[in-house]
Design an enzyme around this catalytic site. Structure first.
Site, PDB file in Angstrom:
ATOM      1  CD  GLU A  84      -3.189  -0.496   0.212  1.00 37.34           C
ATOM      2  OE1 GLU A  84      -3.063   0.580  -0.390  1.00 37.34           O
ATOM      3  OE2 GLU A  84      -4.176  -1.237   0.067  1.00 37.34           O
ATOM      4  CB  SER A 344     -30.095 -33.870  50.046  1.00 37.01           C
ATOM      5  OG  SER A 344     -31.329 -34.515  50.285  1.00 37.01           O
TER       6      SER A 344
END
Length: 682
Positions: A84, A344
Site C-alpha cells: 500500500e 439435600s
C-alpha cells in the site's frame, strides 16, 4: 557585477515567494480541524490469559474490536506497507512520487491504473468517509493527512488504519476481520491470511471471499507477488501461500460465558474491556458438556455448571444454561443465579454445625426412625427407615430423619445465620426458618451453594468468589471449625461414585428438590469445586430427575475435563478424632436428641466465660471454665477439639489459649451440650 543584479533579484523574489508559500502552507495545515482520532470499538470480554470470550458490536451494528500494533503479526505489517505505501515510514503524509507515478500511468493508459493515496490519506478518508474520487474529497484527505502526521506518530496512524479498514459487510478493522474470516487473532496470521487481509480493504464488497472467492484469490495473489518483489519474502513461502484455500464463509464471533459477559457489562457499562478469571478452554468444554447433558431429553430441560478454584476464589468456568439462544429452554435465564430449592445439598452444613457444637462425631450412632416435630413428620426419599447407623453413613446415604433431628437441636436460626456468614442468599417461603430448611425448604442459588462447598473445601473458611482479574483477593473469615470441615470432607470423599465413574476419592454430595424440580451435585478436591444443576428454567417438575442419577455423572465428567489428577484433600487438623466408635468419649458415642423441656431444665450451662466475652491473654494465667447443671462427667471442646474428657468437676483448667476468636463447648454424660463464642484479646 551589474550583469548579475537581475538574476539575483529574481532569485531573491522567488525565495520570498516560495518562503511565503511555505508559511501559508504550514498555516493552512495547522488550521486543519481534525476529526476525532480515537475510534469507537466494541466491548470485549476476555479470559485470564487475554483470550476473547465474547465481543459486542458498536452502536450501529458494526464489528470493530480494539487492537494494538504489538498484537499484530509482523508479516502482515510488512505486507501492508509493501503493497500500500512503501515510503510510509518516511513521507510527511503525502507521497509526491506516488502521485507522480499515478498521474503518469493515467496519462499513458487514458484511465486510472493506480492510486497515489498513502496509508495516512486512507486513514483520513476512513475517519471522515470523504470518498475516493472527487477532487474536493482528495484535497481534504491530503490536508487531514498532513495535519495528522504533525500530531500522531507513524505507529498511531497505522493503528488507526488497523481499526478502520473495511473488510466486507459490517466488519471493520483487522482484528474483527481476522476473527471473521479465519477464526484467529491477528498475532497468529499466516502469509496467505495476511495477503488476503491486505487486499480486502481496496474493494471489500467485490472481494468478499464468501461471495466472490475467485476475485478474492486473485487479489490475494497480487499481494503475494508484490511481497516477493519488494518485501523479500521467500518464493517457497509464497508458493505455499498460493495453495492455501480461500475461506468460504463468515465465522461467528466467540460467545463464550454469555450470561456472565452480559452481567459484567451491565455492572460496568462504560468499560470497554472486561478481563475475567475464566479459562477459555475450560469454559468451552463445560458449555459443550452442558449441551450434551440435555441432548435427547425433554426439550425444556437445561443445565448449569460452575468451576471454582477454591484456593484463590477465582471462577474458572460458569455455564448458565445448556444453550443461551434456545428460547424453548429459556436459555436467556442464568440458572447459576436463579433462586431454587437446594434439596439435600444443604445437609453437610447441618452436620458441620453438629460436629462443631460437639453434638456428634462421624462415628456417632444416630437413629433413622419415624419422628414427628409438631405437625412436621419428615420421611426418607424412599420411605424406608434404616434403624441405627453412624453419622458417616447417614450423611453418605443422605437420610432425612437424622439430619432433621440434629437440626432440631442446633436450631434453624443458627443454620440460617451461618448461611448468611458464608455469603449465601436465603429466601424463606414463610418468613421464619423451620426444620424443613435442612432438607432444602429454602430458596438459594447455585452461586451460593458453590460458596458453601468452597468453604468446606477450604477447611471452614469463606472468601468472596472472584470473577474479574482486577477484583481483590478478599478476606477469609472462619464460618466452621477446621475440624468440623475436615469431618465433612472425609465423609463426602467416601460417597460411592455413580456407575462407570472412577473411584478416585472425589468428595461430593447430591441433592433433589421437592417434586423433582432440581437435580444437584457438588464436588471438590484439594483445589477445585464443581457444581452441576439440571432442571427446567420455568420451575416445572422433571419426572424421574434425581441428583444421584442425573447430576452426579455429569459432575464426574466435569472433573475429568479439568485435565488433572484430583488434588489431595487436606490432612486432618490438630484435634480431629480419627478413632472408631468405641474409642469416642461416651457423650459422643450416641446422639440422643433432647426434648425442649429437658434442654431448658437440665442441659449444661456455661457460666464462665459467658457467650460473647472478650478475655485478655494474660501470660501464665490459665483459662478457667465453669459449668452449671448437666450430668457429669463432662467433655470440653475448644474449636471442636477435645481439651478435657471424663471431667467430674464443674470447673476445669483449659490451659493457655492463643489470641483470636474461639468456640467453647461442653457436653455432659447424656450428650446434651452448651456452647459459647469468646475472643482472646492479644
Amino acid at each position: 557585477m551589474r550583469r548579475w543584479r537581475g538574476p539575483l533579484i529574481a532569485l531573491a523574489l522567488t525565495l520570498v515567494f516560495v518562503g511565503g508559500g511555505v508559511v501559508r502552507l504550514n498555516a493552512w495545515i495547522d488550521a486543519t480541524e481534525l476529526p476525532p482520532l480515537v475510534p469507537v470499538t466494541g466491548v470485549e470480554v476476555v479470559d485470564r490469559n487475554g483470550d476473547l470470550l465474547r465481543a459486542y458490536t458498536v452502536e450501529d451494528g458494526r464489528w470493530r474490536l480494539p487492537v494494538r500494533l504489538a498484537e499484530v503479526d509482523p508479516g502482515f505489517i510488512d505486507m501492508l506497507i509493501t503493497y500500500e505505501d512503501r515510503r510510509f515510514w518516511t513521507h510527511p503524509g503525502v507521497d509526491p512520487r506516488a502521485f507522480a507515478r499515478a498521474a503518469w500511468q493515467a496519462l499513458r493508459h487514458g484511465q486510472i491504473v493506480s492510486g497515489g493515496s498513502t496509508l495516512t490519506m486512507q486513514v483520513a478518508r476512513l475517519l471522515e468517509d470523504s470518498g475516493t474520487g472527487a477532487w474536493r474529497g482528495k484535497l481534504r484527505q491530503i490536508r487531514v493527512a498532513l495535519a495528522m502526521e504533525r500530531v500522531l506518530s507513524k505507529e498511531e496512524i497505522l493503528t488507526l488504519y488497523l481499526h478502520l479498514a473495511p473488510y466486507g459487510g459490517n466488519v471493520e478493522g483487522l482484528r474483527a476481520a481476522s476473527l471473521t474470516w479465519f477464526g484467529t487473532e491477528p498475532r497468529r496470521l499466516t502469509a496467505a491470511q495476511s495477503a488476503l487481509l491486505v487486499a480486502l480493504p481496496q474493494a471489500p464488497g467485490s472481494r468478499r471471499p464468501d461471495r466472490f472467492p475467485e476475485a478474492a484469490r486473485l487479489a490475494r495473489d497480487r499481494v503475494l507477488d508484490r511481497a516477493i518483489r519488494f518485501g523479500g519474502v521467500a518464493e517457497a513461502e509464497i508458493a505455499w501461500a498460493r495453495r492455501a484455500p480461500i475461506p468460504d464463509e463468515r465465522r461467528g464471533f466467540p460467545a463464550l460465558a454469555p450470561h456472565l459477559a452480559d452481567r459484567v457489562l451491565a455492572d460496568r457499562p462504560t468499560a470497554t474491556r472486561h478481563a475475567l478469571t475464566l479459562d477459555r478452554g475450560l469454559q468451552a468444554q463445560m458449555e459443550v458438556l452442558a449441551a450434551q447433558a440435555v441432548e435427547g431429553r425433554d426439550r425444556r430441560l437445561t443445565a448449569a455448571i460452575m468451576v471454582l478454584d477454591h484456593r484463590t476464589g477465582e471462577m474458572r468456568a460458569t455455564v448458565g444454561a445448556a444453550d443461551y439462544t434456545d428460547d424453548m429452554r429459556r436459555g436467556f435465564v442464568d440458572m447459576t443465579r436463579a433462586l431454587r430449592s437446594p434439596g439435600s445439598a444443604l445437609k453437610p452444613l447441618v452436620y458441620g454445625l453438629g460436629f462443631e457444637a460437639g453434638l456428634i462425631h462421624p462415628e456417632t450412632l444416630v437413629d433413622d426412625r419415624p419422628v414427628r416435630f409438631g405437625s412436621y413428620a419428615p420421611q426418607n426419599f424412599d420411605n424406608v427407615f434404616r434403624g441405627e447407623l453412624s453419622v458417616r453413613h447417614a450423611l453418605q446415604a443422605s437420610l432425612n430423619t437424622p439430619v432433621v433431628s440434629l437440626l432440631d437441636q442446633i436450631g434453624p436460626a443458627e443454620m440460617l445465620t451461618r448461611m448468611r456468614r458464608i455469603g449465601m442468599r436465603a429466601e424463606l417461603p414463610r418468613g421464619e426458618p423451620g426444620l424443613a430448611i435442612g432438607l432444602g425448604g429454602i430458596g438459594t442459588s447455585m452461586e451460593d451453594l458453590m460458596r458453601l462447598y468452597a468453604m468446606i473445601a477450604r477447611g471452614g473458611e469463606t472468601m468472596p468468589p472472584r470473577i474479574r482479574e482486577s477484583d481483590d483477593a478478599g478476606t477469609r473469615s472462619r464460618v466452621l471449625s477446621s475440624t468440623a470441615a475436615w469431618y465433612l470432607s472425609d465423609i463426602l470423599s467416601g460417597v460411592v461414585p455413580p456407575p462407570n465413574a472412577p473411584r478416585n476419592g472425589l468428595a461430593y454430595k447430591t441433592g433433589t428438590s421437592y417434586g423433582h424440580r432440581d437435580a444437584w451435585a457438588f464436588g471438590f478436591d484439594g483445589r477445585h469445586v464443581v457444581g452441576v444443576w439440571l432442571g427446567r428454567a420455568d420451575g416445572a417438575s422433571v419426572p424421574g430427575a434425581f441428583g444421584a442419577d442425573l447430576a452426579a455423572p455429569l459432575l464426574f465428567e466435569a472433573f475429568a475435563r479439568l485435565g488433572l489428577d484430583l488434588a489431595p484433600l487436606a490432612a486432618p487438623p490438630l484435634g480431629a478424632l480419627t478413632v472408631p466408635h468405641m474409642q469416642l468419649p461416651p457423650p459422643l458415642r450416641r446422639f440422643q436428641p433432647e426434648t425442649a423441656g429437658a434442654r431448658d431444665a437440665e442441659a449444661p450451662v456455661i457460666v464462665f466465660p459467658p457467650d460473647g466475652a472478650i478475655l485478655a491473654a494474660t501470660p501464665g494465667l490459665p483459662l478457667l471454665a465453669r459449668v452449671d447443671r448437666g450430668r457429669p462427667p463432662f467433655t470440653w471442646l475448644w474449636n471442636g477439639r477435645p481439651v478435657a474428657t471424663g471431667v467430674f468437676d464443674r470447673q476445669v483448667d483449659l490451659g493457655m489459649a492463643a489470641p483470636g476468636f474461639a468456640e467453647l463447648t461442653v457436653i455432659d454424660a447424656t450428650g446434651r451440650a452448651e456452647r459459647g463464642f469468646i475472643e482472646i484479646a492479644p
